[in-house]
Write an enzyme that holds these catalytic residues in place. Structure first.
Site, PDB file in Angstrom:
ATOM      1  N   ASP A 296       0.852  -1.193   0.000  1.00 52.22           N
ATOM      2  CA  ASP A 296       0.000   0.000   0.000  1.00 52.22           C
ATOM      3  C   ASP A 296       0.884   1.237   0.000  1.00 52.22           C
ATOM      4  OD1 ASP A 296      -1.984  -1.835   0.554  1.00 52.22           O
ATOM      5  OD2 ASP A 296      -2.019  -1.372   2.699  1.00 52.22           O
TER       6      ASP A 296
HETATM    7  N1  URA Z   1      -1.012  -5.895   4.071  1.00 51.89           N
HETATM    8  C1  URA Z   1      -1.501  -4.639   4.059  1.00 51.89           C
HETATM    9  O1  URA Z   1      -2.514  -4.356   4.675  1.00 51.89           O
HETATM   10  N2  URA Z   1      -0.835  -3.725   3.349  1.00 51.89           N
HETATM   11  C2  URA Z   1       0.293  -3.971   2.665  1.00 51.89           C
HETATM   12  O2  URA Z   1       0.861  -3.076   2.047  1.00 51.89           O
HETATM   13  C3  URA Z   1       0.781  -5.281   2.701  1.00 51.89           C
HETATM   14  C4  URA Z   1       0.108  -6.230   3.410  1.00 51.89           C
END
Ligand code: URA
Length: 231
Positions: free
Chosen positions: A104
């Protein structure tokens, strides 16, 4: 053996036309001998450009320490993106260098980058159950019962039909935990905690399969020898 002009353009050095100019200028050698033609077949392992060996001619694998605020996208519309942190000729490689899965925008940490399709598959295939290790900072004190809840393999995320596979939670400090998962569902770590009433305030990936971030500085990248990837 590949045609020199095709080889150089597929590695993002130049266009096939420009390869002719590279050769004319005497910048390209094979085994130390200056090459005369850009359409000749060559052994990529022996080629140098400006006396430097070719960059990852048989496929590239690297790790990036992604900072918070960078999106895993080739699109310029979503603000800063990870490709701004990587060599500018990588998008010109064919096949193109992409991230193995995504993090993310708000997540930092280890991101693998490769142009080897087989590796993307090997690392992201659900069957492979590759371990991903995250350090999460939560909005309030963790409950030790979460360890068992995450380990049981029956945790359902909203809107999904199958429970999450067992995950290993280690409580590191009252509001910090290390979570190891073997899947890669959308926002998985944040949603796992959210399902139990915790909000993830900070998320950082420390490890992906055998690859650890170690002391790689934020925003920096480094090559990984490709043989190591198959371990
Ligand atoms: N899980 C999440 O919530 N975000 C990420 O970026 C990776 C794994």
């Amino acid at each position: 053996m590949r045609r020199l002009d095709q080889l150089l353009s597929s590695l993002g050095y130049c266009s096939r036309r420009e390869a002719m100019a590279f050769v004319k200028e005497g910048r390209v050698k094979q085994g130390g001998v200056v090459l005369k033609r850009s359409d000749q077949r060559v052994d990529s392992a022996l080629i140098t450009v400006d006396d430097l060996p070719l960059e990852a001619p048989e496929g590239l694998l690297a790790m990036l320490h992604k900072p918070v605020g960078y999106a895993c996208t080739h699109s310029a519309d979503e603000g800063p993106n990870i490709y701004e942190l990587l060599p500018s000729h990588w998008p010109d490689r064919n096949p193109v260098v992409t991230s193995v899965g995504r993090l993310d925008k708000d997540t930092s940490g280890l991101l693998l980058m490769t142009d080897i399709g087989g590796l993307v598959h090997r690392f992201t295939s659900p069957k492979a159950e590759v371990e991903k290790v995250y350090l999460a900072e939560l909005d309030r004190e963790l409950d030790p019962q979460l360890v068992e809840i995450f380990a049981k393999g029956d945790l359902m995320l909203r809107g999904e039909e199958k429970p999450c596979l067992p995950a290993k939670l280690e409580i590191v400090s009252p509001k910090t935990a290390r979570l190891t998962i073997t899947e890669g569902r959308y926002h998985q770590v944040r949603r796992m905690f959210a399902s139990q009433g915790w909000h993830v305030e900070k998320l950082h990936r420390e490890r992906f399969g055998p690859h650890e971030l170690g002391d790689l500085a934020e925003g920096e990248w480094r090559m990984i020898p490709v043989e190591q990837a198959s371990r």
